[in-house]
Design a protein around this motif. Structure first.
Motif, short mmCIF file in Angstrom:
data_model
loop_
_atom_site.label_atom_id
_atom_site.label_comp_id
_atom_site.label_asym_id
_atom_site.label_seq_id
_atom_site.Cartn_x
_atom_site.Cartn_y
_atom_site.Cartn_z
N GLY A 15 0.50 -0.79 0.04
CA GLY A 15 -0.02 -0.19 0.19
C GLY A 15 0.46 1.54 0.09
N ASP A 16 1.82 1.70 0.92
CA ASP A 16 2.82 2.55 1.22
C ASP A 16 3.35 2.50 -0.67
OD1 ASP A 16 4.30 4.62 1.65
OD2 ASP A 16 5.13 3.33 3.03
N PRO A 17 3.47 3.62 -0.83
CA PRO A 17 4.74 3.26 -2.24
C PRO A 17 6.37 3.64 -1.92
CG PRO A 17 2.74 5.40 -2.23
CD PRO A 17 2.58 4.66 -0.98
N GLU A 18 6.18 3.92 -0.86
CA GLU A 18 8.01 3.57 -0.88
C GLU A 18 8.39 2.67 -0.32
OE1 GLU A 18 9.70 7.79 0.81
OE2 GLU A 18 8.80 6.80 2.35
N LEU A 19 7.25 1.40 -0.36
CA LEU A 19 7.34 0.04 -0.18
C LEU A 19 7.64 -0.84 -2.00
CD1 LEU A 19 5.56 -1.02 3.32
CD2 LEU A 19 7.76 -1.09 2.65
N ILE A 20 7.96 -0.07 -2.37
CA ILE A 20 8.33 -1.07 -3.84
C ILE A 20 9.53 -1.04 -4.09
CG2 ILE A 20 6.08 -0.09 -5.35
CD1 ILE A 20 7.68 1.07 -7.34
N THR A 21 10.16 -2.19 -4.80
CA THR A 21 10.90 -3.09 -4.49
C THR A 21 11.76 -1.09 -5.96
OG1 THR A 21 11.70 -4.32 -6.40
CG2 THR A 21 11.43 -4.77 -4.08
N VAL A 22 13.30 -1.31 -5.22
CA VAL A 22 14.17 -0.71 -6.26
C VAL A 22 14.13 -1.31 -8.23
CG1 VAL A 22 16.32 -0.39 -7.35
CG2 VAL A 22 15.45 0.48 -4.92
N LYS A 23 14.06 -2.37 -7.92
CA LYS A 23 13.69 -3.26 -9.04
C LYS A 23 12.66 -3.32 -10.04
CE LYS A 23 14.76 -7.65 -12.00
NZ LYS A 23 15.18 -8.34 -11.29
N ILE A 50 -1.22 2.83 -5.56
CA ILE A 50 0.23 2.80 -5.40
C ILE A 50 1.67 2.85 -6.56
CG2 ILE A 50 1.92 0.61 -4.24
CD1 ILE A 50 -0.79 -0.99 -3.30
N VAL A 51 1.09 2.77 -7.42
CA VAL A 51 2.52 3.62 -8.90
C VAL A 51 1.64 4.58 -9.35
CG1 VAL A 51 3.20 0.62 -8.77
CG2 VAL A 51 1.14 1.95 -10.25
N GLU A 52 1.11 5.13 -9.28
CA GLU A 52 1.07 6.15 -9.89
C GLU A 52 1.56 7.39 -9.74
OE1 GLU A 52 -2.95 8.18 -9.64
OE2 GLU A 52 -3.14 7.62 -7.25
N VAL A 53 2.38 7.13 -7.83
CA VAL A 53 3.38 8.67 -8.08
C VAL A 53 4.63 8.26 -8.81
CG1 VAL A 53 2.47 8.71 -5.38
CG2 VAL A 53 3.94 6.92 -6.26
N VAL A 204 -6.79 -5.43 10.52
CA VAL A 204 -5.75 -4.36 9.51
C VAL A 204 -6.32 -4.21 8.35
CG1 VAL A 204 -3.74 -4.84 9.03
CG2 VAL A 204 -4.25 -2.50 9.05
N THR A 205 -6.55 -2.64 7.73
CA THR A 205 -7.39 -2.79 5.83
C THR A 205 -6.43 -1.72 6.10
OG1 THR A 205 -9.70 -2.88 7.22
CG2 THR A 205 -9.47 -1.74 4.85
N LYS A 206 -6.21 -1.70 4.61
CA LYS A 206 -5.42 -1.54 3.70
C LYS A 206 -4.01 -1.17 4.36
CE LYS A 206 -9.21 -0.17 0.56
NZ LYS A 206 -9.49 1.32 -0.24
N VAL A 207 -3.52 -2.34 4.64
CA VAL A 207 -2.14 -1.91 5.47
C VAL A 207 -0.60 -1.06 5.15
CG1 VAL A 207 -0.79 -3.91 5.10
CG2 VAL A 207 -0.70 -3.14 7.30
N THR A 208 -0.34 -0.31 5.44
CA THR A 208 0.63 0.42 4.84
C THR A 208 0.38 1.67 3.81
OG1 THR A 208 1.36 -0.06 3.60
CG2 THR A 208 2.12 -1.42 5.05
N SER A 209 -1.03 1.67 3.89
CA SER A 209 -1.38 2.99 3.09
C SER A 209 -2.27 4.13 3.84
CB SER A 209 -2.34 2.42 2.08
OG SER A 209 -3.87 2.55 2.64
N ASP A 210 -2.39 5.10 3.00
CA ASP A 210 -2.59 6.07 3.69
C ASP A 210 -4.03 6.21 3.83
OD1 ASP A 210 -3.45 6.30 1.00
OD2 ASP A 210 -2.82 8.28 0.56
N GLU A 211 -4.46 5.06 3.78
CA GLU A 211 -5.99 4.50 3.96
C GLU A 211 -6.36 3.80 5.18
OE1 GLU A 211 -8.55 4.37 0.79
OE2 GLU A 211 -7.30 5.09 -0.26
N GLU A 212 -4.99 3.12 5.59
CA GLU A 212 -5.03 2.04 6.98
C GLU A 212 -5.85 2.33 8.00
OE1 GLU A 212 -0.92 0.58 8.28
OE2 GLU A 212 -1.50 1.71 9.80
N VAL A 213 -6.10 0.89 8.12
CA VAL A 213 -6.93 1.50 9.56
C VAL A 213 -7.19 -0.34 10.21
CG1 VAL A 213 -9.58 1.32 10.48
CG2 VAL A 213 -9.27 2.48 8.35
N ILE A 214 -6.70 0.33 12.30
CA ILE A 214 -5.78 -0.82 12.32
C ILE A 214 -7.52 -0.23 13.83
CG2 ILE A 214 -4.94 -1.14 14.29
CD1 ILE A 214 -2.30 0.18 12.89
N TRP A 215 -7.85 -1.72 13.29
CA TRP A 215 -9.30 -2.20 14.25
C TRP A 215 -8.93 -2.41 15.46
CZ3 TRP A 215 -13.49 0.12 11.99
CH2 TRP A 215 -12.96 0.54 10.18
#
Length: 235
Positions: A15-23, A50-53, A204-215
């Motif tokens: 979910g977090d765009p920074e968590l994509i690999t360099v490859k 996730i990747v649109e940035v 947890v919903t949509k973990v690590t994204s900016d819409e993440e919710v921990i219930w």
């Protein structure tokens, strides 16, 4: 043969765009065609967001693919074959296609079926995958839960409407990550209550994204949760 494009299955993380690999980042930059799951209503898919940035749409061919949500095999076959042909057309033009998928491309991903069908219909296509961080890793990190230590046993289980099977999964492992938990959340809560493990579960919903919710698990009974929700049970 060699002038065919390569099909990439690209894991773009939880979910977090920074968590994509360099490859994965490099393949996105170098591929002229970006294929992504598209919702019928036209809203952006999770993987696309996730990747649109990292994508300038005017520099890429954006290939939105609709995947049928049905159990009807005739419709499934027709739609899937059509989807594979769309990708094949681009590959046949000599263009590399990067198919982006949340998490990892070889773990409960739409790409698995795409890969199998492409191998079946167009065996000459070269297919490469780039592994991604899965929602299981993401949830362990965000929740601060060590999924496995020493000789611990971990399971990844698609949650389903089967009380005994879900109970057994928890009893047989030190940690279980239940995916697709939204549709059976009440059943899962009753299993946890009966095992006296309600305090050992996290959702947890949509973990690590900016819409993440921990219930708070005890407050979830009867709630309608989003599809991208998982439960971690750590004994």
């Amino acid at each position: 043969m060699s002038n065919l494009g390569t099909l990439y299955g690209l894991g773009v993380g939880p979910g977090d765009p920074e968590l994509i690999t360099v490859k994965a980042f490099r393949v996105i930059q170098e591929s002229p065609v970006i294929a992504y799951p598209k919702k019928r209503k036209g809203s952006k898919s999770y993987a696309h967001r996730i990747v649109e940035v990292y994508i300038r749409p005017e520099e890429k061919e954006m290939l939105g693919l609709v995947f049928p949500m049905t159990k009807d095999q005739t419709i499934l076959d027709r739609e899937w074959n059509g989807t594979v042909e769309k990708v094949w057309q681009k590959l046949n033009e000599g263009k590399d296609v990067a198919f982006v998928t949340e998490g990892d491309p070889l773990l409960y991903s739409t790409f698995i079926h795409m890969m199998k069908l492409m191998q079946e219909l167009h065996p000459e296509v070269e297919i490469k995958t780039v592994p991604g961080i899965s929602s299981f890793n993401g949830s362990a990190s965000r929740l601060g839960i060590a999924l496995a230590d020493g000789d611990d046993h971990v399971a990844i289980v698609p949650a389903r409407d089967d009380y005994e099977a879900m109970k057994k999964a928890i009893e047989d492992h030190d940690a279980v990550v239940f995916i697709k938990v939204a549709k059976v959340i009440d059943l899962m809560i009753s299993v946890l209550k009966d095992l006296d493990l309600l305090e050992k579960a996290s959702v947890v919903t949509k973990v690590t994204s900016d819409e993440e919710v921990i219930w708070k698990v005890s407050e979830l009974e009867g709630l309608e949760l989003e599809y991208l929700t998982l439960m971690v049970v750590r004994k």
